[in-house]
Design an enzyme around this catalytic site. Sequence first.
Site, mmCIF file in Angstrom:
data_model
loop_
_atom_site.group_PDB
_atom_site.id
_atom_site.type_symbol
_atom_site.label_atom_id
_atom_site.label_comp_id
_atom_site.label_asym_id
_atom_site.label_seq_id
_atom_site.Cartn_x
_atom_site.Cartn_y
_atom_site.Cartn_z
ATOM 1 N N ASN A 71 57.072 16.145 52.136
ATOM 2 C CA ASN A 71 57.636 16.902 53.249
ATOM 3 C C ASN A 71 56.763 18.087 53.591
ATOM 4 O O ASN A 71 56.063 18.636 52.751
ATOM 5 C CB ASN A 71 59.051 17.383 52.913
ATOM 6 C CG ASN A 71 59.050 18.701 52.162
ATOM 7 O OD1 ASN A 71 58.921 19.774 52.767
ATOM 8 N ND2 ASN A 71 59.166 18.639 50.846
ATOM 9 N N LEU A 91 59.606 25.739 55.709
ATOM 10 C CA LEU A 91 60.590 26.799 55.476
ATOM 11 C C LEU A 91 61.381 27.185 56.717
ATOM 12 O O LEU A 91 61.712 28.348 56.913
ATOM 13 C CB LEU A 91 59.926 28.032 54.853
ATOM 14 C CG LEU A 91 59.502 27.836 53.400
ATOM 15 C CD1 LEU A 91 58.648 28.995 52.923
ATOM 16 C CD2 LEU A 91 60.720 27.698 52.490
ATOM 17 N N CYS A 127 55.881 27.486 47.762
ATOM 18 C CA CYS A 127 55.968 26.521 48.858
ATOM 19 C C CYS A 127 54.571 26.132 49.315
ATOM 20 O O CYS A 127 53.783 26.993 49.707
ATOM 21 C CB CYS A 127 56.734 27.076 50.045
ATOM 22 S SG CYS A 127 56.807 25.876 51.393
ATOM 23 N N LYS A 186 60.603 30.575 40.950
ATOM 24 C CA LYS A 186 60.333 29.134 41.077
ATOM 25 C C LYS A 186 58.834 28.896 41.131
ATOM 26 O O LYS A 186 58.155 29.399 42.026
ATOM 27 C CB LYS A 186 61.019 28.570 42.323
ATOM 28 C CG LYS A 186 60.909 27.045 42.438
ATOM 29 C CD LYS A 186 61.833 26.507 43.526
ATOM 30 C CE LYS A 186 61.781 24.996 43.610
ATOM 31 N NZ LYS A 186 62.729 24.466 44.619
ATOM 32 N N THR A 220 57.314 21.334 44.694
ATOM 33 C CA THR A 220 56.661 20.058 45.013
ATOM 34 C C THR A 220 55.169 20.078 44.693
ATOM 35 O O THR A 220 54.532 21.131 44.672
ATOM 36 C CB THR A 220 56.831 19.726 46.501
ATOM 37 O OG1 THR A 220 56.349 20.827 47.271
ATOM 38 C CG2 THR A 220 58.279 19.460 46.836
ATOM 39 N N GLY A 244 67.236 17.468 43.366
ATOM 40 C CA GLY A 244 66.647 17.731 44.675
ATOM 41 C C GLY A 244 66.658 16.531 45.589
ATOM 42 O O GLY A 244 67.668 16.219 46.221
#
Lengths: 266, 309
Positions: B75, B79, B136, B171, B199, B271
């Site tokens: 993906n 955000l 991210c 995270k 990810t 998730g």
Amino acid sequence: MSRFDVDARILRNEGLARNIFRLTLSAPEIAKNARPGQFCMISVDGKSRFDPLLRRPLSIFDARKDGEIEFLYSIVGRGTDILSQKKEGDLMGILGPLGKGFGMGQCEHPILVGGGIGAAPLHFLAKRLKTAFSVVIGAKTRDELPGISAFKSLTTRLLIATEDESIGCKGVVTAPLEEELVALTKSDAAGYLIIYTCGPWPMMRAVHHICVKYGVRCRVSLEARMACGIGACLGCAVKKADGGYLHVCKDGPVVDSAEIDWEAEV
Amino acid sequence: MAKTSHGPDLHVDLAGLRLKNPVLLASGTCGYGVEISDLVDLNMLGGIVVKGLSLTPRPGNPPPRIVETPCGVLNSIGLENIGIDAFARDKLPLLKGFNTKVIANIFGETVDEYAALARKIDRIDGISAIEVNISCPNVKAGGAAFGANPEAAAAVTRAVRAGTGLPVIVKLSPNVTDIVEIATAVEAAGADAVSLINTLLGMSIDVKKRRPALKNVFGGLSGPAIKPVALRMVWQAAGTLKIPVIGIGGITTPEDAIEFLMAGAVAIEVGAATLVRPAAAIEVISGIKDYMEANRLQNTAELPIPRAS
């Protein structure tokens, strides 16, 4: 809004034409709540949850009181290829009905414009319409119009265009659509016209431009790569005319064509 | 606490938070919770980590944003979110009606933005903890740039820590050479817990169209495909840190979750599985309970397996 995530049994999974199938499932709660233009997320490999990972969004071709729900799909990749091999009695995970449908006005004369397999949700719409309506359907060739006979019993105003002239007039939907619009604007239906369309992006863009030209409202059923179908991942973004994105799964799949940036890359 | 049955006790204490079980929904896969509350009984969950929030709304990346890969999904959402103020005003009141812990995932382009978010959230009633997204892969500024560098990761952690009294969970990104180095840096900077992994940076090409499948070219890989990588990193982090580790990465079945708990994770996040099957996390919870019953385990603290010294 009532949505259900169930394991549904396959009643039929029939090949209608080359690469085009009709899937019939027994899913009474979903069938009962479904509205034209809505879709379902279907696991192509029954209850398998690994590969293919994602469910596929399929728009509803028909939903009946007997609890049966039908989808038309064409084999476009590995997922739909696996789906096409599923047999009667197999269990499929299915989540639906999802999204916003066409919505139907009380006094309208709708023109349904479909391209290829995109005619599927229009069939469900045609069955539920209580007013007179026209249908304009186009495809490359006759074999890509497997649902055509179903429309014949629903309306007398059915116009067909195929690029190879195997059925109907030669060309794409835009010419017969304009003819129908011109005819109807001279009739009692003038002022009540609305277009509902589903098909490839370039076709819907052309239909949108015709609607702008004739001042007719146009509702389009969008398609996008989708992961969840329920507004959780925000993957199915389509660019809006006024900036930003809408999400096909929750803002659509059916939206007013004026909301879309038709020049955006898809 | 009086107990009427002798079933296993699934509750966990995580950085001062008491969760009724170790299963959380991962950020970015459950919206703001309310979107999926008719399909998942949120009251059953240990908690829910809502979609990453920024100070102001973000439109996200141009499509295509999603592409399926073997046992996984790439993906590049970018955000997209409604911003912290709209979340607090429009979503949180509904979410507070559920008996579960709400964890706000936050994202900033600068250290100051992270700090400002932490201060704002500290004043909002109904949020139990902050998960700091420094990982991210889908945004140009911030995000993974912080997560790939121990000093930058520590700076963000310190800024958030200074801005809030809530538990701070950082995270972590798997797109680093040494996960332990980053994890140790954020622990030293005041993190109450770490969650990993975000990810894995990946790519897919559409051979029919002869172009990258994602408009953003690169995307973040999640789903069962990444589980072994995630499990290895959780094992490494849990073996080194004193603060609790939350395991994330491809957890789909109860067995997946149990593997992470055995590797030393105190809690786990479900998730991509939620995208495929909204109630996946509920099945994970009941499966953990069944496993503990069958193996006569009283508490999830008995799950971690021995490490060879």
